[in-house]
Design a protein around this motif. Structure first.
Motif, mmCIF file in Angstrom:
data_model
loop_
_atom_site.group_PDB
_atom_site.id
_atom_site.type_symbol
_atom_site.label_atom_id
_atom_site.label_comp_id
_atom_site.label_asym_id
_atom_site.label_seq_id
_atom_site.Cartn_x
_atom_site.Cartn_y
_atom_site.Cartn_z
ATOM 1 N N ALA C 43 0.717 -1.344 -0.138
ATOM 2 C CA ALA C 43 -0.106 -0.464 -0.269
ATOM 3 C C ALA C 43 0.843 1.278 0.282
ATOM 4 N N CYS C 44 0.479 2.555 1.226
ATOM 5 C CA CYS C 44 1.231 3.646 0.417
ATOM 6 C C CYS C 44 2.086 3.805 0.923
ATOM 7 N N CYS C 45 2.293 3.174 1.453
ATOM 8 C CA CYS C 45 4.199 2.815 2.569
ATOM 9 C C CYS C 45 4.767 1.978 1.095
ATOM 10 N N GLY C 81 3.280 -1.995 4.287
ATOM 11 C CA GLY C 81 1.724 -1.739 3.427
ATOM 12 C C GLY C 81 0.811 -2.216 4.359
ATOM 13 N N GLY C 108 5.316 0.147 9.320
ATOM 14 C CA GLY C 108 4.171 0.690 8.990
ATOM 15 C C GLY C 108 3.631 0.568 10.236
ATOM 16 N N ALA C 109 2.341 1.397 10.379
ATOM 17 C CA ALA C 109 1.667 0.785 11.700
ATOM 18 C C ALA C 109 0.467 -0.223 10.745
ATOM 19 N N CYS C 110 0.306 0.455 9.267
ATOM 20 C CA CYS C 110 -0.408 -1.520 9.355
ATOM 21 C C CYS C 110 -0.016 -2.546 9.593
ATOM 22 N N PRO C 116 -4.483 2.466 10.708
ATOM 23 C CA PRO C 116 -5.552 3.050 10.551
ATOM 24 C C PRO C 116 -6.755 2.434 9.840
ATOM 25 N N PHE C 117 -6.908 1.339 9.241
ATOM 26 C CA PHE C 117 -7.554 0.381 9.198
ATOM 27 C C PHE C 117 -7.707 -0.878 10.409
ATOM 28 N N GLY C 139 4.661 4.312 11.848
ATOM 29 C CA GLY C 139 5.047 5.882 11.084
ATOM 30 C C GLY C 139 3.683 5.513 10.100
ATOM 31 N N CYS C 140 3.278 6.589 9.665
ATOM 32 C CA CYS C 140 1.961 6.054 8.598
ATOM 33 C C CYS C 140 2.096 7.213 7.719
ATOM 34 N N PRO C 141 3.291 7.239 6.322
ATOM 35 C CA PRO C 141 4.395 5.947 6.882
ATOM 36 C C PRO C 141 5.179 6.800 7.028
HETATM 37 S S1 SF4 Z 1 1.106 2.735 7.957
HETATM 38 FE FE1 SF4 Z 1 -0.149 4.672 7.441
HETATM 39 S S2 SF4 Z 1 1.073 4.623 4.461
HETATM 40 FE FE2 SF4 Z 1 1.661 3.196 5.742
HETATM 41 S S3 SF4 Z 1 0.685 1.733 4.713
HETATM 42 FE FE3 SF4 Z 1 -0.564 1.926 6.088
HETATM 43 S S4 SF4 Z 1 -1.984 3.666 6.045
HETATM 44 FE FE4 SF4 Z 1 -0.713 3.025 3.955
#
Ligand code: SF4
Lengths: 221, 129, 207
Positions: C43-45, C81, C108-110, C116-117, C139-141
């Motif tokens: 994902a974004c990371c 991600g 990353g947090a995910c 966040p999810f 971190g995010c990211p």
């Molecule tokens: S931690 Fe944040 S930046 Fe990384 S994948 Fe999850 S939502 Fe995206």
């Protein structure tokens, strides 16, 4: 663009038997929509797409909505004979609305640069009767979005060319966006819980071991 | 005394054999003394980007695919001849121009012939028609 | 063979122009300077991971620029991600297909917890439920510097790994598994929801 009332009368004239009602939206968005009966929905959609004055050729968005069973209590004042004289008495009426699922289509016209016209359809109930006609034969762009609604709300779209789950795996049995969805309990480790999560995480808390005096014995040694 | 001239070749061959064998031998020793091999059903499975592989690895391509390749040669040959022609274009007599036009026509004719024979559509589409 | 050399003796020898090392040091030095990550992003990371590998942050300075498209050649899995429940079996399978020694950075947090999810119906609450993670970066990211930091942390960890003895590195230990069970798609959740041999969350004691 014409008002919804005009559209409604024209559709009813063009598609005989179509049962269309206008659902007002009292919110700030104020986007009323047309509720279309399931049987005639493909015809109505085709009319909306092909009518030269509307030309709603672009279905931008399809969503599902879950409405649970609800009871509405109303207070009504009734005149009654109480002990010989007529009095106004308040009575509470409970009205039961069975739940249903909805799919909502936002239609725009690329050709005439107008829209949106919002149409909805309702299922009979939230169980086996959760079927709706698919509008994918009319709007290609509804394909994946109807699959998503099937995946998350469990509405079966009759006439859809390829109705499979799209986000969840095929073996999955629940419909996660339904309001009564019970998610699996994986709250065993929540370091910073709050609100709902706190309630669920509490099930996994172990109680602090009771002090029984044994620790003092070890302290003395 | 000068060594036999073939002696250097023997050294060369010796090095050529030892050099690749040495890391293999070292790896074998390493495996023996330190790192136990840990094979497993999944580790040895066919790599398929993380999903389980399905079916046979030996699939047959449609013969149509080879026709495509051959027809692609038309454009390949065309490019090979057109580039020098374009470079020398201003200095060429009319005869050369006519010659290259005829050449192009022949190639295009081949393409049109293949097209009309249906070589450019996949077999599946043809069976649908 | 792999005992620590006395540091004082070592530097004394070095002053005399003699450089000594142990097999363990040489082995770890070689490994830590050529960590090849597996090339995949979730994902974004992943965008930050790509930035880290690109010229500005330049992961190549640490020997990690060779992103391998096949797990057979990779040493490091950067889980960059959101891990959806639909993706988790594939990731575990990729991890299983990597040869030993292998390491995991949970970026990353995910990847750590769902981020966040976390409460989403489709998001795995951390990849450490199925595979062992060596370094976590929150971190995010996380910024590319954070990923570089994680990389250096991993190098430090590799540097400290023992060739022999009780706490020798996991890939040298016959008893340590190198494959972990792949979760199956169940009717309501992944089956099992976590690998209990690996994932032992701290018990939270509250009344
Ligand atoms: S931690 Fe944040 S930046 Fe990384 S994948 Fe999850 S939502 Fe995206």
């Amino acid at each position: 663009m014409e008002s919804l009332e005009e559209i409604k009368t024209r559709v009813e004239a063009a598609v005989p038997g179509a049962d269309i009602s206008i659902i007002p939206n009292p919110g700030p968005a104020n986007q009323p929509s047309l509720l279309i009966d399931n049987e005639h929905a493909p015809h109505v959609a085709r009319f909306l797409r092909d009518d030269p004055a509307l030309r709603l050729d672009h279905c931008s968005n399809v969503t599902g909505v879950d409405w649970l069973d609800r009871t509405v209590t109303k207070k009504v004042k009734v005149k009654k004979l109480v002990e010989g004289e007529e009095k106004e008495v308040e009575e509470t009426h409970e009205e039961f609305f069975p739940g249903y699922l909805e799919s909502v289509y936002h239609l725009y016209s690329m050709a005439l640069k107008q829209g949106p016209v919002i149409i909805r359809m309702r299922t009979a109930d939230r169980g086996e009767g959760a079927r709706l006609p698919s509008l994918t034969p009319v709007y290609r762009s509804a394909d994946f979005q109807e699959r998503e609604i099937f995946d998350l709300y469990g509405i079966r779209f009759d006439g859809h060319p390829d109705l499979r789950r799209i986000l969840m795996w095929d073996e999955f049995e629940d419909y996660p966006m339904r309001k009564d969805y019970r998610e699996p309990d994986d709250y065993e480790y929540e370091p910073t819980p709050h609100d709902d999560v706190l309630e669920k995480a509490k099930q996994h808390y172990s109680t602090r071991p009771q002090l029984d005096g044994a620790e003092e014995l070890t302290a003395q040694e | 005394m000068t060594p036999n001239p073939y002696f250097f070749i023997v050294i060369f061959v010796g090095v050529a054999v030892v050099f690749p064998l040495m890391p293999l031998g070292l790896a074998w020793l390493w495996r023996h003394f330190f790192q136990p091999p840990k094979p497993g059903a999944q580790k040895n499975a066919t790599y398929e980007c993380g999903v389980e592989s399905l079916g046979e690895a030996h699939v047959q391509f449609q013969s149509q695919y080879y026709l495509y390749c051959i027809i692609f040669l038309i454009f390949d040959v065309e490019a090979v001849f057109l580039v020098p022609f374009a470079v020398a274009f201003t200095g060429l007599p009319v005869g050369a121009f006519v010659a290259i036009l005829i050449f192009l026509l022949l190639l295009i004719e081949g393409l049109v012939w293949a097209w009309s024979k249906g070589c450019l559509s996949w077999a599946r589409e043809k069976s649908v028609e | 063979m792999s005992e620590q050399i006395d540091e004082g003796l070592k530097s004394e020898l070095q002053k005399q122009g003699i450089w000594v090392t142990s097999t363990q040091e040489l082995y770890n030095w070689g490994r830590r300077n050529s960590i090849w990550p597996l090339q995949f992003g979730l994902a974004c990371c992943a965008i930050e991971m790509i930035a880290t590998a690109a010229s500005r942050y330049d992961l190549a300075r640490f020997g990690g620029e060779v992103f391998r498209p096949s797990p057979r050649q990779a040493d490091l899995m950067i889980v960059a991600g959101t891990v959806t429940k639909k993706m988790a079996p594939q990731i575990v399978r990729l991890y299983n297909q990597m040869p030993d020694p292998k390491y995991v950075i949970s970026m990353g947090a995910c990847a750590i917890s769902g981020g966040p999810f976390k409460q989403g119906y489709n998001v795995l609450k951390g990849i450490d439920r199925y595979i062992p993670v060596d370094v976590y970066i929150p971190g995010c990211p996380p910024r590319p510097e954070a990923l570089l930091h994680a990389f250096m942390e991993l190098q430090r960890k590799i540097d400290g790994q023992k060739l022999t003895g009780e706490n020798k590195a996991a890939h040298l230990d016959r008893a340590q598994p190198s494959e972990f069970p792949v979760p199956a798609f169940g009717a309501h959740d992944l089956e099992p929801p976590s690998n209990l041999d690996l994932f032992r969350p701290p018990q939270i004691e509250r009344v």
